[in-house]
Design a protein around this motif. Structure first.
Motif, mmCIF file in Angstrom:
data_model
loop_
_atom_site.group_PDB
_atom_site.id
_atom_site.type_symbol
_atom_site.label_atom_id
_atom_site.label_comp_id
_atom_site.label_asym_id
_atom_site.label_seq_id
_atom_site.Cartn_x
_atom_site.Cartn_y
_atom_site.Cartn_z
ATOM 1 N N GLU A 1 -36.111 24.266 -5.109
ATOM 2 C CA GLU A 1 -36.225 25.717 -4.919
ATOM 3 C C GLU A 1 -35.621 26.470 -6.105
ATOM 4 O O GLU A 1 -36.173 27.478 -6.553
ATOM 5 N N ALA A 2 -34.502 25.973 -6.614
ATOM 6 C CA ALA A 2 -33.864 26.632 -7.753
ATOM 7 C C ALA A 2 -34.763 26.595 -8.983
ATOM 8 O O ALA A 2 -34.918 27.602 -9.679
ATOM 9 N N VAL A 3 -35.360 25.444 -9.239
ATOM 10 C CA VAL A 3 -36.261 25.326 -10.390
ATOM 11 C C VAL A 3 -37.453 26.260 -10.207
ATOM 12 O O VAL A 3 -37.839 26.982 -11.133
ATOM 13 N N HIS A 4 -38.019 26.281 -9.024
ATOM 14 C CA HIS A 4 -39.172 27.154 -8.769
ATOM 15 C C HIS A 4 -38.799 28.621 -8.972
ATOM 16 O O HIS A 4 -39.500 29.352 -9.662
ATOM 17 N N ARG A 5 -37.699 29.042 -8.386
ATOM 18 C CA ARG A 5 -37.302 30.452 -8.489
ATOM 19 C C ARG A 5 -36.979 30.860 -9.911
ATOM 20 O O ARG A 5 -37.331 31.950 -10.341
ATOM 21 N N LEU A 6 -36.304 29.993 -10.618
ATOM 22 C CA LEU A 6 -35.887 30.363 -11.964
ATOM 23 C C LEU A 6 -36.988 30.167 -12.996
ATOM 24 O O LEU A 6 -37.315 31.077 -13.742
ATOM 25 N N VAL A 7 -37.573 28.996 -13.025
ATOM 26 C CA VAL A 7 -38.542 28.681 -14.068
ATOM 27 C C VAL A 7 -39.913 29.269 -13.755
ATOM 28 O O VAL A 7 -40.489 29.981 -14.568
ATOM 29 N N ASP A 8 -40.440 28.980 -12.592
ATOM 30 C CA ASP A 8 -41.792 29.431 -12.270
ATOM 31 C C ASP A 8 -41.865 30.936 -12.041
ATOM 32 O O ASP A 8 -42.751 31.605 -12.552
ATOM 33 N N THR B 1 -23.697 24.328 -17.269
ATOM 34 C CA THR B 1 -22.987 25.326 -18.078
ATOM 35 C C THR B 1 -23.855 26.551 -18.336
ATOM 36 O O THR B 1 -23.392 27.685 -18.196
ATOM 37 N N ALA B 2 -25.110 26.341 -18.707
ATOM 38 C CA ALA B 2 -26.013 27.469 -18.969
ATOM 39 C C ALA B 2 -26.229 28.298 -17.706
ATOM 40 O O ALA B 2 -26.247 29.535 -17.757
ATOM 41 N N ALA B 3 -26.377 27.627 -16.572
ATOM 42 C CA ALA B 3 -26.579 28.336 -15.307
ATOM 43 C C ALA B 3 -25.336 29.132 -14.927
ATOM 44 O O ALA B 3 -25.439 30.285 -14.478
ATOM 45 N N GLU B 4 -24.190 28.539 -15.087
ATOM 46 C CA GLU B 4 -22.942 29.240 -14.770
ATOM 47 C C GLU B 4 -22.757 30.449 -15.677
ATOM 48 O O GLU B 4 -22.386 31.536 -15.221
ATOM 49 N N ASN B 5 -23.032 30.287 -16.962
ATOM 50 C CA ASN B 5 -22.922 31.413 -17.895
ATOM 51 C C ASN B 5 -23.873 32.535 -17.505
ATOM 52 O O ASN B 5 -23.485 33.713 -17.498
ATOM 53 N N ALA B 6 -25.109 32.195 -17.179
ATOM 54 C CA ALA B 6 -26.087 33.220 -16.789
ATOM 55 C C ALA B 6 -25.672 33.888 -15.485
ATOM 56 O O ALA B 6 -25.792 35.118 -15.345
ATOM 57 N N ARG B 7 -25.181 33.117 -14.549
ATOM 58 C CA ARG B 7 -24.729 33.698 -13.271
ATOM 59 C C ARG B 7 -23.596 34.692 -13.517
ATOM 60 O O ARG B 7 -23.567 35.776 -12.920
ATOM 61 N N ASP C 1 -32.711 36.214 -5.690
ATOM 62 C CA ASP C 1 -33.237 34.844 -5.717
ATOM 63 C C ASP C 1 -32.875 34.135 -7.016
ATOM 64 O O ASP C 1 -32.535 32.947 -7.018
ATOM 65 N N VAL C 2 -32.947 34.845 -8.126
ATOM 66 C CA VAL C 2 -32.594 34.265 -9.423
ATOM 67 C C VAL C 2 -31.110 33.897 -9.435
ATOM 68 O O VAL C 2 -30.730 32.803 -9.866
ATOM 69 N N ILE C 3 -30.273 34.789 -8.928
ATOM 70 C CA ILE C 3 -28.837 34.508 -8.881
ATOM 71 C C ILE C 3 -28.562 33.318 -7.978
ATOM 72 O O ILE C 3 -27.743 32.448 -8.308
ATOM 73 N N ALA C 4 -29.262 33.236 -6.852
ATOM 74 C CA ALA C 4 -29.098 32.085 -5.953
ATOM 75 C C ALA C 4 -29.523 30.793 -6.652
ATOM 76 O O ALA C 4 -28.868 29.751 -6.497
ATOM 77 N N ALA C 5 -30.595 30.841 -7.427
ATOM 78 C CA ALA C 5 -31.047 29.663 -8.164
ATOM 79 C C ALA C 5 -29.998 29.240 -9.191
ATOM 80 O O ALA C 5 -29.708 28.048 -9.354
ATOM 81 N N LEU C 6 -29.420 30.204 -9.880
ATOM 82 C CA LEU C 6 -28.365 29.897 -10.851
ATOM 83 C C LEU C 6 -27.156 29.279 -10.158
ATOM 84 O O LEU C 6 -26.553 28.336 -10.679
ATOM 85 N N GLU C 7 -26.831 29.787 -8.979
ATOM 86 C CA GLU C 7 -25.721 29.233 -8.195
ATOM 87 C C GLU C 7 -25.976 27.765 -7.868
ATOM 88 O O GLU C 7 -25.091 26.922 -8.001
ATOM 89 N N VAL C 8 -27.193 27.452 -7.456
ATOM 90 C CA VAL C 8 -27.535 26.061 -7.137
ATOM 91 C C VAL C 8 -27.403 25.194 -8.381
ATOM 92 O O VAL C 8 -26.766 24.136 -8.341
#
Length: 116
Positions: A36-43, A103-109, A12-19
């Protein structure tokens, strides 16, 4: 590779980063979307634990992944804080700081899904 206790949540975290890395204003109707991405990653990941480092062994493998995930909410929350909470998704994606989120999301992914 370290076996994780919650590989589904990691997915789910990887999917959120992808979004966050690929969502564009012209395609905001996709699922999962920005909300959904914000919820999965942040919350679920960042705020859901006192420290994201507590996710090691659950959804993250090591401190390198922790650092990559920690880098995403900084620009993301900056954008969210500057806009009305009910602003449409395209407004977020057109925000001048959104490229930093991407950029941050792509790097983390890339850190969480290294090519073999």
């Amino acid at each position: 590779m370290t076996e994780l206790r919650s590989p589904g949540m990691r997915a789910d975290v990887i999917a959120a980063l992808e979004v966050l890395a690929t969502l564009v204003p012209e395609a905001v109707e996709r699922w999962p979307g920005l909300t959904e991405a914000v919820h999965r990653l942040v919350d679920d990941t960042v705020r859901g634990r006192r420290d994201v480092a507590e996710s090691v062994g659950w959804t993250l493998r090591d401190e390198h992944e922790v650092a990559a995930i920690r880098a995403v909410p900084v620009p993301l929350l900056g954008v969210l804080d500057q806009l009305d909470p009910v602003a449409p998704d395209p407004a977020h994606l057109r925000h001048p700081r959104w490229p930093h989120v991407r950029t941050a999301a792509e790097n983390a992914r890339e850190v969480l899904t290294p090519s073999t």
